[in-house]
Design a protein around this motif. Structure first.
Motif, PDB file in Angstrom:
ATOM      1  N   GLY A  18       1.978  14.239 -10.325  1.00  0.00           N
ATOM      2  CA  GLY A  18       2.625  15.471 -10.768  1.00  0.00           C
ATOM      3  C   GLY A  18       2.769  15.583 -12.268  1.00  0.00           C
ATOM      4  O   GLY A  18       3.264  16.598 -12.773  1.00  0.00           O
ATOM      5  N   VAL A  19       2.349  14.557 -13.017  1.00  0.00           N
ATOM      6  CA  VAL A  19       2.462  14.591 -14.477  1.00  0.00           C
ATOM      7  C   VAL A  19       1.326  15.428 -15.052  1.00  0.00           C
ATOM      8  O   VAL A  19       0.150  15.120 -14.853  1.00  0.00           O
ATOM      9  CB  VAL A  19       2.416  13.165 -15.063  1.00  0.00           C
ATOM     10  N   GLU A  20       1.680  16.470 -15.779  1.00  0.00           N
ATOM     11  CA  GLU A  20       0.664  17.343 -16.391  1.00  0.00           C
ATOM     12  C   GLU A  20      -0.038  16.604 -17.520  1.00  0.00           C
ATOM     13  O   GLU A  20       0.599  15.986 -18.376  1.00  0.00           O
ATOM     14  CB  GLU A  20       1.329  18.605 -16.927  1.00  0.00           C
TER      15      GLU A  20
ATOM     16  N   GLY B  77       0.819  -1.208   0.000  1.00  0.00           N
ATOM     17  CA  GLY B  77       0.000   0.000   0.000  1.00  0.00           C
ATOM     18  C   GLY B  77       0.853   1.259   0.000  1.00  0.00           C
ATOM     19  O   GLY B  77       0.514   2.257  -0.641  1.00  0.00           O
ATOM     20  N   LEU B  78       1.960   1.205   0.722  1.00  0.00           N
ATOM     21  CA  LEU B  78       2.881   2.347   0.755  1.00  0.00           C
ATOM     22  C   LEU B  78       3.478   2.592  -0.622  1.00  0.00           C
ATOM     23  O   LEU B  78       3.540   3.738  -1.092  1.00  0.00           O
ATOM     24  CB  LEU B  78       3.982   2.086   1.778  1.00  0.00           C
ATOM     25  N   LEU B  79       3.915   1.526  -1.287  1.00  0.00           N
ATOM     26  CA  LEU B  79       4.506   1.677  -2.619  1.00  0.00           C
ATOM     27  C   LEU B  79       3.484   2.220  -3.616  1.00  0.00           C
ATOM     28  O   LEU B  79       3.811   3.048  -4.473  1.00  0.00           O
ATOM     29  CB  LEU B  79       5.065   0.349  -3.101  1.00  0.00           C
ATOM     30  N   ARG B  80       2.240   1.759  -3.523  1.00  0.00           N
ATOM     31  CA  ARG B  80       1.201   2.288  -4.418  1.00  0.00           C
ATOM     32  C   ARG B  80       0.967   3.771  -4.155  1.00  0.00           C
ATOM     33  O   ARG B  80       0.782   4.560  -5.097  1.00  0.00           O
ATOM     34  CB  ARG B  80      -0.095   1.506  -4.236  1.00  0.00           C
ATOM     35  N   ALA B  81       0.979   4.159  -2.883  1.00  0.00           N
ATOM     36  CA  ALA B  81       0.797   5.572  -2.553  1.00  0.00           C
ATOM     37  C   ALA B  81       1.958   6.410  -3.076  1.00  0.00           C
ATOM     38  O   ALA B  81       1.769   7.555  -3.520  1.00  0.00           O
ATOM     39  CB  ALA B  81       0.653   5.747  -1.043  1.00  0.00           C
ATOM     40  N   MET B  82       3.162   5.856  -3.027  1.00  0.00           N
ATOM     41  CA  MET B  82       4.331   6.561  -3.573  1.00  0.00           C
ATOM     42  C   MET B  82       4.206   6.744  -5.083  1.00  0.00           C
ATOM     43  O   MET B  82       4.456   7.826  -5.621  1.00  0.00           O
ATOM     44  CB  MET B  82       5.603   5.790  -3.234  1.00  0.00           C
ATOM     45  N   LEU B  83       3.821   5.658  -5.782  1.00  0.00           N
ATOM     46  CA  LEU B  83       3.650   5.744  -7.227  1.00  0.00           C
ATOM     47  C   LEU B  83       2.576   6.764  -7.576  1.00  0.00           C
ATOM     48  O   LEU B  83       2.728   7.555  -8.520  1.00  0.00           O
ATOM     49  CB  LEU B  83       3.274   4.366  -7.781  1.00  0.00           C
ATOM     50  N   ASP B  84       1.494   6.755  -6.818  1.00  0.00           N
ATOM     51  CA  ASP B  84       0.419   7.712  -7.076  1.00  0.00           C
ATOM     52  C   ASP B  84       0.919   9.147  -6.920  1.00  0.00           C
ATOM     53  O   ASP B  84       0.591  10.021  -7.730  1.00  0.00           O
ATOM     54  CB  ASP B  84      -0.753   7.457  -6.123  1.00  0.00           C
ATOM     55  N   ARG B  85       1.722   9.389  -5.878  1.00  0.00           N
ATOM     56  CA  ARG B  85       2.257  10.737  -5.662  1.00  0.00           C
ATOM     57  C   ARG B  85       3.147  11.155  -6.835  1.00  0.00           C
ATOM     58  O   ARG B  85       3.061  12.303  -7.317  1.00  0.00           O
ATOM     59  CB  ARG B  85       3.062  10.762  -4.364  1.00  0.00           C
ATOM     60  N   VAL B  86       4.008  10.250  -7.276  1.00  0.00           N
ATOM     61  CA  VAL B  86       4.939  10.572  -8.358  1.00  0.00           C
ATOM     62  C   VAL B  86       4.185  10.899  -9.647  1.00  0.00           C
ATOM     63  O   VAL B  86       4.474  11.898 -10.315  1.00  0.00           O
ATOM     64  CB  VAL B  86       5.918   9.400  -8.587  1.00  0.00           C
TER      65      VAL B  86
ATOM     66  N   ALA C  53      -4.038   8.607  -9.706  1.00  0.00           N
ATOM     67  CA  ALA C  53      -3.155   9.261 -10.673  1.00  0.00           C
ATOM     68  C   ALA C  53      -2.912   8.378 -11.887  1.00  0.00           C
ATOM     69  O   ALA C  53      -2.858   8.863 -13.019  1.00  0.00           O
ATOM     70  CB  ALA C  53      -1.830   9.631 -10.004  1.00  0.00           C
ATOM     71  N   VAL C  54      -2.750   7.070 -11.672  1.00  0.00           N
ATOM     72  CA  VAL C  54      -2.553   6.148 -12.793  1.00  0.00           C
ATOM     73  C   VAL C  54      -3.802   6.117 -13.672  1.00  0.00           C
ATOM     74  O   VAL C  54      -3.715   6.159 -14.913  1.00  0.00           O
ATOM     75  CB  VAL C  54      -2.219   4.735 -12.282  1.00  0.00           C
ATOM     76  N   LEU C  55      -4.975   6.075 -13.054  1.00  0.00           N
ATOM     77  CA  LEU C  55      -6.213   6.070 -13.832  1.00  0.00           C
ATOM     78  C   LEU C  55      -6.372   7.357 -14.631  1.00  0.00           C
ATOM     79  O   LEU C  55      -6.815   7.334 -15.787  1.00  0.00           O
ATOM     80  CB  LEU C  55      -7.406   5.878 -12.890  1.00  0.00           C
ATOM     81  N   ASP C  56      -5.989   8.487 -14.044  1.00  0.00           N
ATOM     82  CA  ASP C  56      -6.045   9.764 -14.776  1.00  0.00           C
ATOM     83  C   ASP C  56      -5.130   9.736 -15.993  1.00  0.00           C
ATOM     84  O   ASP C  56      -5.497  10.218 -17.079  1.00  0.00           O
ATOM     85  CB  ASP C  56      -5.642  10.921 -13.860  1.00  0.00           C
ATOM     86  N   LEU C  57      -3.936   9.168 -15.820  1.00  0.00           N
ATOM     87  CA  LEU C  57      -2.992   9.099 -16.934  1.00  0.00           C
ATOM     88  C   LEU C  57      -3.511   8.204 -18.053  1.00  0.00           C
ATOM     89  O   LEU C  57      -3.433   8.560 -19.239  1.00  0.00           O
ATOM     90  CB  LEU C  57      -1.643   8.574 -16.440  1.00  0.00           C
ATOM     91  N   VAL C  58      -4.022   7.032 -17.698  1.00  0.00           N
ATOM     92  CA  VAL C  58      -4.518   6.108 -18.721  1.00  0.00           C
ATOM     93  C   VAL C  58      -5.748   6.695 -19.412  1.00  0.00           C
ATOM     94  O   VAL C  58      -5.919   6.565 -20.633  1.00  0.00           O
ATOM     95  CB  VAL C  58      -4.824   4.731 -18.102  1.00  0.00           C
TER      96      VAL C  58
ATOM     97  N   LEU D  43       3.842  11.129 -22.630  1.00  0.00           N
ATOM     98  CA  LEU D  43       4.707   9.995 -22.308  1.00  0.00           C
ATOM     99  C   LEU D  43       6.084  10.452 -21.847  1.00  0.00           C
ATOM    100  O   LEU D  43       6.683   9.826 -20.958  1.00  0.00           O
ATOM    101  CB  LEU D  43       4.834   9.075 -23.522  1.00  0.00           C
ATOM    102  N   ALA D  44       6.591  11.535 -22.428  1.00  0.00           N
ATOM    103  CA  ALA D  44       7.893  12.056 -21.990  1.00  0.00           C
ATOM    104  C   ALA D  44       7.830  12.536 -20.549  1.00  0.00           C
ATOM    105  O   ALA D  44       8.761  12.311 -19.759  1.00  0.00           O
ATOM    106  CB  ALA D  44       8.332  13.192 -22.908  1.00  0.00           C
ATOM    107  N   ARG D  45       6.735  13.177 -20.169  1.00  0.00           N
ATOM    108  CA  ARG D  45       6.594  13.646 -18.780  1.00  0.00           C
ATOM    109  C   ARG D  45       6.434  12.470 -17.828  1.00  0.00           C
ATOM    110  O   ARG D  45       6.958  12.490 -16.707  1.00  0.00           O
ATOM    111  CB  ARG D  45       5.408  14.612 -18.671  1.00  0.00           C
ATOM    112  N   MET D  46       5.709  11.455 -18.255  1.00  0.00           N
ATOM    113  CA  MET D  46       5.551  10.257 -17.416  1.00  0.00           C
ATOM    114  C   MET D  46       6.901   9.600 -17.191  1.00  0.00           C
ATOM    115  O   MET D  46       7.255   9.245 -16.056  1.00  0.00           O
ATOM    116  CB  MET D  46       4.584   9.279 -18.086  1.00  0.00           C
ATOM    117  N   ARG D  47       7.658   9.415 -18.264  1.00  0.00           N
ATOM    118  CA  ARG D  47       8.981   8.805 -18.132  1.00  0.00           C
ATOM    119  C   ARG D  47       9.881   9.646 -17.234  1.00  0.00           C
ATOM    120  O   ARG D  47      10.589   9.120 -16.370  1.00  0.00           O
ATOM    121  CB  ARG D  47       9.608   8.659 -19.508  1.00  0.00           C
ATOM    122  N   ALA D  48       9.855  10.967 -17.406  1.00  0.00           N
ATOM    123  CA  ALA D  48      10.706  11.843 -16.598  1.00  0.00           C
ATOM    124  C   ALA D  48      10.353  11.754 -15.118  1.00  0.00           C
ATOM    125  O   ALA D  48      11.237  11.744 -14.252  1.00  0.00           O
ATOM    126  CB  ALA D  48      10.585  13.289 -17.081  1.00  0.00           C
TER     127      ALA D  48
END
Length: 248
Positions: A95-97, A83-92, A140-145, A114-119
């Motif tokens: 921040g992707v515009e 759960g902690l790792l998922r929360a970290m990924l969500d935070r990262v 955040a992942v759902l927003d990106l997809v 995709l460039a912003r996601m990779r960065a």
């Protein structure tokens, strides 16, 4: 009249003092109060450990120590290490515009997203591995997809191809970020150039009778930086999708 009149009162003996059991130093009342815990505070601490010591170092015990609390306390805010790792990924990834889909410039938008996601993933070494363990469904992942799918549909890609392409492009971005982790680990620009020269030397020095093409094209095999290679990979995938659409 008493014979003691006018004499000073007798001095009482000084009793030895009992040493205090409290350790010397600042009173506990004088110490600053700990900041209240929250999901945000826990994730901040975990990301700091990730940056300094890598993903394997991010454990419930290590984060709890950094926050001056016990590991069991963290379970109030996150569901264990996963759960902690998922929360970290969500935070990262939060921040992707995102890109409002525009049919007139959808291809450029796809590259930019995709460039912003990779960065974002590259800026937090190791976190990209989280996307390969399972299909994360954090906000955040759902927003990106959602954004990625809307851009592909705006470009005229068929619904099924666009849906499958989301997986392809997320894999390209996360794979590139993981490659960045390895390529950049402990190296500056000069170190990366030296590494490329070593790889070139390996290819160029192979027996030409056995590896004629690797020897002849050693320079092309090591050409380009990570950004150029990533853009090439996205373009190849896009061109293939468009060619497929034309055939159908």
């Amino acid at each position: 009249m008493s014979s003691d009149a006018g004499l000073p009162p007798p001095q009482l003996p000084t009793l030895p003092t009992t040493p205090s059991s409290r350790p010397r130093g600042r009173s506990t009342r004088d110490r600053p109060a700990k900041a209240p815990l929250s999901v945000e505070v826990v994730v901040d601490a975990a990301l700091a450990i990730l940056q300094s010591d890598g993903l394997d170092a991010v454990t419930m015990r290590r984060v709890a120590t950094a926050l001056d609390t016990g590991p069991s306390t963290l379970y109030v805010y996150v569901h264990g290490r996963e759960g902690l790792l998922r929360a970290m990924l969500d935070r990262v990834l939060a921040g992707v515009e995102l890109e409002p889909p525009d049919p007139a410039r959808w291809r450029a938008q796809l590259h930019a997203l995709l460039a912003r996601m990779r960065a974002a993933l590259t800026a937090h070494p190791g976190i990209a591995a989280m996307t390969l363990v399972e299909s994360p469904t954090t906000p955040a992942v759902l927003d990106l997809v959602e954004n990625l799918l809307s851009i592909l549909l705006a470009g005229g890609i068929g619904a099924q191809d666009a849906a499958w392409a989301c997986d392809v492009f997320v894999l390209l971005a996360t794979g590139a970020a993981r490659e960045d982790d390895v390529r950049n680990r402990g190296r500056d620009d000069e170190g990366r150039r030296e590494q490329a020269e070593r790889v070139y030397g390996t290819f160029a020095g192979l027996p030409p009778e056995r590896f004629p093409f690797l020897v002849a094209h050693a320079a092309q095999l090591v050409a380009g930086d990570g950004e150029e290679r990533f853009r090439f990979a996205v373009d190849v995938a896009l061109d293939g999708m468009l060619a497929r659409a034309d055939r159908c």
